[in-house]
Design an enzyme around this catalytic site. Structure first.
Site, PDB file in Angstrom:
ATOM      1  N   GLU A 311      45.090  45.582  14.834  1.00 61.26           N
ATOM      2  CA  GLU A 311      45.805  46.857  14.954  1.00 61.26           C
ATOM      3  C   GLU A 311      47.232  46.676  14.423  1.00 61.26           C
ATOM      4  O   GLU A 311      48.065  46.041  15.066  1.00 61.26           O
ATOM      5  CB  GLU A 311      45.809  47.325  16.402  1.00 61.26           C
ATOM      6  CG  GLU A 311      44.410  47.573  16.955  1.00 61.26           C
ATOM      7  CD  GLU A 311      44.407  47.818  18.449  1.00 61.26           C
ATOM      8  OE1 GLU A 311      44.802  48.915  18.876  1.00 61.26           O
ATOM      9  OE2 GLU A 311      44.033  46.885  19.194  1.00 61.26           O
ATOM     10  N   LYS A 314      50.595  47.715  16.605  1.00 62.79           N
ATOM     11  CA  LYS A 314      50.898  47.201  17.936  1.00 62.79           C
ATOM     12  C   LYS A 314      52.232  46.461  17.911  1.00 62.79           C
ATOM     13  O   LYS A 314      52.551  45.760  16.956  1.00 62.79           O
ATOM     14  CB  LYS A 314      49.790  46.271  18.425  1.00 62.79           C
ATOM     15  CG  LYS A 314      48.475  46.985  18.722  1.00 62.79           C
ATOM     16  CD  LYS A 314      47.674  46.302  19.791  1.00 62.79           C
ATOM     17  CE  LYS A 314      48.295  46.515  21.148  1.00 62.79           C
ATOM     18  NZ  LYS A 314      47.407  46.078  22.247  1.00 62.79           N
ATOM     19  N   GLU A 320      50.013  40.177  18.547  1.00 61.17           N
ATOM     20  CA  GLU A 320      49.361  41.399  19.027  1.00 61.17           C
ATOM     21  C   GLU A 320      48.585  42.121  17.931  1.00 61.17           C
ATOM     22  O   GLU A 320      47.691  42.922  18.236  1.00 61.17           O
ATOM     23  CB  GLU A 320      50.396  42.352  19.635  1.00 61.17           C
ATOM     24  CG  GLU A 320      50.897  41.938  20.990  1.00 61.17           C
ATOM     25  CD  GLU A 320      49.811  42.050  22.072  1.00 61.17           C
ATOM     26  OE1 GLU A 320      49.064  43.041  22.087  1.00 61.17           O
ATOM     27  OE2 GLU A 320      49.714  41.123  22.884  1.00 61.17           O
TER      28      GLU A 320
END
Length: 339
Positions: A311, A314, A320
């Site tokens: 992602e 993030k 992350e």
């Protein structure tokens, strides 16, 4: 340099085999985070779950395109209540009824809702006292439409709720949050619902500053690492889960409450021990391991791997952004080990 096209073909082939293995483990699901601006549309995402035999999904919101795509798939669903909605529902029976009316009733006949997670890691947090009343109001709203008992209500917590986590037999929840947790545990016990927990050995390794060995965290230790109260521990995942079980036992009604691992994973990039190889090792061993359970609680552990995609939005940027099993172009990242 190796031939990249050959590596890609081999990797995809091995992952296809490994996800057939996932489909054989009914307890394994995958979280579907959507914090990215380059992710495929919902119907393609749910098609990916079906093509790879992934039997469970965790949703972090109530996106209706995703719910529509889930119709008729029989994929087990955890659906989250967002924090602002938790606060609103805690204060209003009408808000609870409207949430169920908008997000459950139009879909429940052909979407396999398993759990409603009333918030994600809101204990400790800014409104931990809202969770218990919101759970009760949603339970009443489900009862009004005849769905109580068919969909379980819970909340998702991190291991930050632990005041002591080692050894597992001496673990307990932090005294600062027990007043918020006790009514939740009592609710779960009364309604036969599990507590959802996010378990990340990766963070324990980082925070230990070298005290926790990588083989212990990655399920690759060759023998027992420590014994505790007659139980032998060979990996950190088991120790964390059993610490949570012991902590539950210290709460009124907690002995009857099971755990569902609502998130676990390992980042494939971002520095330090966040590498592709470590991520593949952790995930592949995890898939095999959850079939057997922990020393304290043998038996399959319902577990959701975080996450389906990398992602890119993030924050903070770094590890992350690299938890996905797939790239946003739907290409598999790993050749997961098969025993």
């Amino acid at each position: 340099m190796a031939n990249n096209s050959f590596i890609s073909v081999v990797t995809i082939g091995l992952l296809l085999i490994s996800f057939i293995n996932i489909s054989e483990v009914e307890s394994i699901g995958v979280s579907y985070g959507r914090v990215g601006n380059n992710l495929p549309p919902a119907n393609e995402v749910i098609g990916l779950y079906q093509n790879f035999g992934i039997n469970g999904i965790r949703l972090y919101d109530t996106n209706h395109d995703v719910l529509q795509a889930l119709r008729g798939t029989n994929i087990a669903v955890i659906i989250d209540v967002l924090e602002p909605d938790v606060t609103a529902i805690a204060k209003s029976d009408l808000a609870a009824a409207e949430w169920v009316r908008d997000n459950i009733l139009p879909y429940y006949q052909d979407v396999n809702f398993r759990y409603i997670a009333v918030g994600n890691e809101l204990i400790p947090g800014s409104h931990p006292y809202d969770i218990s009343p919101a759970m009760n109001k949603l339970q009443a709203a489900l009862q009004q439409v005849g769905l109580d008992g068919k969909i379980k209500i819970s909340t998702s917590v991190s291991t930050g709720v632990l005041g002591n986590s080692w050894p597992p037999s001496k673990s307990f929840f932090s005294p600062s949050i027990t007043s918020n947790l006790q009514p939740i545990v009592s609710f779960l016990s009364q309604h036969g619902s599990p507590l959802l927990v996010n378990v990340y050995p990766y963070f324990s390794v980082i925070e230990s500053k070298g005290k926790i060995t990588l083989d212990y965290a990655l399920f690759t230790a060759s023998d027992t690492v420590f014994s505790d109260n007659g139980l032998d521990y060979q990996n950190l995942f088991d120790a964390i889960v059993d610490a949570l079980y012991t902590s539950l036992e210290n709460m009124e009604g907690g002995r009857s409450v099971n755990l569902v691992v609502s998130e676990t994973g390992w980042p494939s990039d971002g520095g330090g021990v966040a590498t592709w190889q470590n991520a593949q090792t952790y995930i592949s061993h995890l898939i095999d391991h959850v079939k057997q359970g922990t020393p304290k609680k043998p038996g399959e552990i319902e577990t959701y791997i975080f996450s389906l995609f990398d992602e890119n939005l993030k924050n903070p940027p770094g590890t992350e952004n690299h938890y996905g099993l797939f790239t946003p172009t739907k290409q598999p990242k790993y050749s997961l080990k098969i025993n």
